[in-house]
Write a protein that holds these residues in place. Sequence first.
Motif, PDB file in Angstrom:
ATOM      1  N   PHE A   1       1.263   1.352  -0.435  1.00 11.79           N
ATOM      2  CA  PHE A   1       0.456   0.547   0.486  1.00 11.79           C
ATOM      3  C   PHE A   1      -0.915   1.181   0.712  1.00 11.79           C
ATOM      4  CE2 PHE A   1       4.401  -1.583   1.300  1.00 11.79           C
ATOM      5  CZ  PHE A   1       4.053  -2.831   1.797  1.00 11.79           C
ATOM      6  N   ALA A   2      -0.974   2.509   0.778  1.00 12.96           N
ATOM      7  CA  ALA A   2      -2.261   3.183   0.986  1.00 12.96           C
ATOM      8  C   ALA A   2      -3.202   2.941  -0.189  1.00 12.96           C
ATOM      9  CB  ALA A   2      -2.043   4.678   1.193  1.00 12.96           C
ATOM     10  N   SER A   3      -2.644   2.829  -1.396  1.00  7.21           N
ATOM     11  CA  SER A   3      -3.481   2.626  -2.584  1.00  7.21           C
ATOM     12  C   SER A   3      -4.158   1.260  -2.581  1.00  7.21           C
ATOM     13  CB  SER A   3      -2.635   2.778  -3.853  1.00  7.21           C
ATOM     14  OG  SER A   3      -1.684   1.730  -3.960  1.00  7.21           O
TER      15      SER A   3
ATOM     16  N   SER B   1      -3.196  -8.601  -1.857  1.00  5.57           N
ATOM     17  CA  SER B   1      -2.335  -7.622  -2.517  1.00  5.57           C
ATOM     18  C   SER B   1      -0.851  -7.874  -2.305  1.00  5.57           C
ATOM     19  CB  SER B   1      -2.677  -6.209  -2.009  1.00  5.57           C
ATOM     20  OG  SER B   1      -4.045  -5.918  -2.188  1.00  5.57           O
ATOM     21  N   LEU B   2      -0.491  -8.827  -1.442  1.00  4.53           N
ATOM     22  CA  LEU B   2       0.923  -9.024  -1.105  1.00  4.53           C
ATOM     23  C   LEU B   2       1.778  -9.335  -2.330  1.00  4.53           C
ATOM     24  CD1 LEU B   2       1.030 -10.945   2.308  1.00  4.53           C
ATOM     25  CD2 LEU B   2       1.582  -8.550   1.828  1.00  4.53           C
ATOM     26  N   THR B   3       1.280 -10.177  -3.208  1.00  7.07           N
ATOM     27  CA  THR B   3       2.061 -10.534  -4.397  1.00  7.07           C
ATOM     28  C   THR B   3       2.299  -9.317  -5.280  1.00  7.07           C
ATOM     29  OG1 THR B   3       1.182 -12.790  -4.391  1.00  7.07           O
ATOM     30  CG2 THR B   3       2.128 -11.982  -6.453  1.00  7.07           C
ATOM     31  N   GLU B   4       1.245  -8.521  -5.492  1.00  7.59           N
ATOM     32  CA  GLU B   4       1.370  -7.317  -6.313  1.00  7.59           C
ATOM     33  C   GLU B   4       2.316  -6.308  -5.668  1.00  7.59           C
ATOM     34  OE1 GLU B   4      -1.500  -3.700  -7.979  1.00  7.59           O
ATOM     35  OE2 GLU B   4      -2.377  -5.521  -7.127  1.00  7.59           O
ATOM     36  N   LEU B   5       2.194  -6.128  -4.343  1.00  9.60           N
ATOM     37  CA  LEU B   5       3.082  -5.206  -3.634  1.00  9.60           C
ATOM     38  C   LEU B   5       4.533  -5.666  -3.733  1.00  9.60           C
ATOM     39  CD1 LEU B   5       0.934  -4.622  -0.414  1.00  9.60           C
ATOM     40  CD2 LEU B   5       1.485  -2.891  -2.140  1.00  9.60           C
ATOM     41  N   THR B   6       4.742  -6.958  -3.517  1.00  6.61           N
ATOM     42  CA  THR B   6       6.103  -7.508  -3.571  1.00  6.61           C
ATOM     43  C   THR B   6       6.714  -7.326  -4.954  1.00  6.61           C
ATOM     44  OG1 THR B   6       5.550  -9.153  -1.878  1.00  6.61           O
ATOM     45  CG2 THR B   6       7.483  -9.588  -3.231  1.00  6.61           C
ATOM     46  N   ASP B   7       5.946  -7.633  -5.993  1.00 10.38           N
ATOM     47  CA  ASP B   7       6.452  -7.496  -7.366  1.00 10.38           C
ATOM     48  C   ASP B   7       6.842  -6.055  -7.676  1.00 10.38           C
ATOM     49  OD1 ASP B   7       6.060 -10.166  -7.767  1.00 10.38           O
ATOM     50  OD2 ASP B   7       4.182  -9.956  -8.873  1.00 10.38           O
ATOM     51  N   GLN B   8       5.993  -5.111  -7.245  1.00  9.29           N
ATOM     52  CA  GLN B   8       6.271  -3.703  -7.539  1.00  9.29           C
ATOM     53  C   GLN B   8       7.537  -3.230  -6.833  1.00  9.29           C
ATOM     54  OE1 GLN B   8       4.607  -1.376  -9.726  1.00  9.29           O
ATOM     55  NE2 GLN B   8       6.638  -0.557  -9.265  1.00  9.29           N
ATOM     56  N   ILE B   9       7.687  -3.596  -5.559  1.00 11.73           N
ATOM     57  CA  ILE B   9       8.868  -3.156  -4.808  1.00 11.73           C
ATOM     58  C   ILE B   9      10.127  -3.839  -5.337  1.00 11.73           C
ATOM     59  CG2 ILE B   9       9.940  -3.098  -2.518  1.00 11.73           C
ATOM     60  CD1 ILE B   9       7.105  -2.907  -1.342  1.00 11.73           C
TER      61      ILE B   9
ATOM     62  N   GLU C   1     -11.583  -7.918   7.020  1.00 11.43           N
ATOM     63  CA  GLU C   1     -11.641  -7.475   5.628  1.00 11.43           C
ATOM     64  C   GLU C   1     -10.324  -6.823   5.208  1.00 11.43           C
ATOM     65  OE1 GLU C   1     -13.035  -7.059   1.855  1.00 11.43           O
ATOM     66  OE2 GLU C   1     -13.862  -8.222   3.516  1.00 11.43           O
ATOM     67  N   LEU C   2      -9.730  -6.030   6.104  1.00  9.90           N
ATOM     68  CA  LEU C   2      -8.432  -5.423   5.799  1.00  9.90           C
ATOM     69  C   LEU C   2      -7.353  -6.493   5.650  1.00  9.90           C
ATOM     70  CD1 LEU C   2      -8.437  -2.264   8.096  1.00  9.90           C
ATOM     71  CD2 LEU C   2      -8.431  -2.310   5.601  1.00  9.90           C
TER      72      LEU C   2
END
Length: 255
Positions: A116-118, A22-30, A14-15
């Motif tokens: 990442f924790a969020s 979430s990888l796409t969202e994380l990548t875009d934000q960074i 599940e993790l």
Amino acid sequence: MELLGKPIHTIKDELANILNRSLTELTDQIQKWIKSTEFTISIVSIDFQSPQQGQHSALTLKHDDGGMINFRCSAPLLIAMADRFYHSPVSRLNSVKSQILTASDFRLQQRLGHLFASVIAPEDMWNECDSSLSGDIGLVIQLDVSCEDTLGTITICIDSSLIQTLTTVIGLQPIANINEQFSKQLESTKVVLNTILCEKQMPLDQVLQLKPGDVFDIDLIQSSPISIGQEHLFNGHVAEQNGQLVLIINTSKDA
């Protein structure tokens, strides 16, 4: 190990699903933070092991409902990202003396850790702390990261207490409950009972001569096998009850 009796592989899967989504969202934000599109993240592994301490200070966050997460970037990666984030005119990676992590680097790591924790739990449920993760078996997530020409890793360690918390937060249940639900679902499943009421032996030449409308005598089987698919459950015998033919199950499977 406290996780025995819990669906630990379900938690791991599940993790992995949460991170993948979430990888796409994380990548875009960074990419927005470092003002560069040359930034990628990929999941290398998610394994159950004892959390290891990094070579430099890592960010530790504590969940309101219990458990901690430890986040750290490899030093060259963190420096490369910090140079972009703080608009450094030169790359510190070109000088050995400049490859010492600074307070500014750790502030960026702090920001990344909260991001990442969020993904795992709402941001307002995390608080920074100075505690160290226990040596109990937890989850260690390894990510490969590239920032322009720099390759590095991000390591996220989740302790056993946080895994226990996540079983509730992300809706996971103990194996016993899963088995109970499966049993109830199985019990309500409709199945087809099959039985053989009669058999008749005939010469092949007579069988080949049969045509619609032909009538021949049959003999009811004294003990008819009753099955579901290929599974023989019990035997029964035909009887008449209230003017109808019925099948009565014998007391013994072999009767």
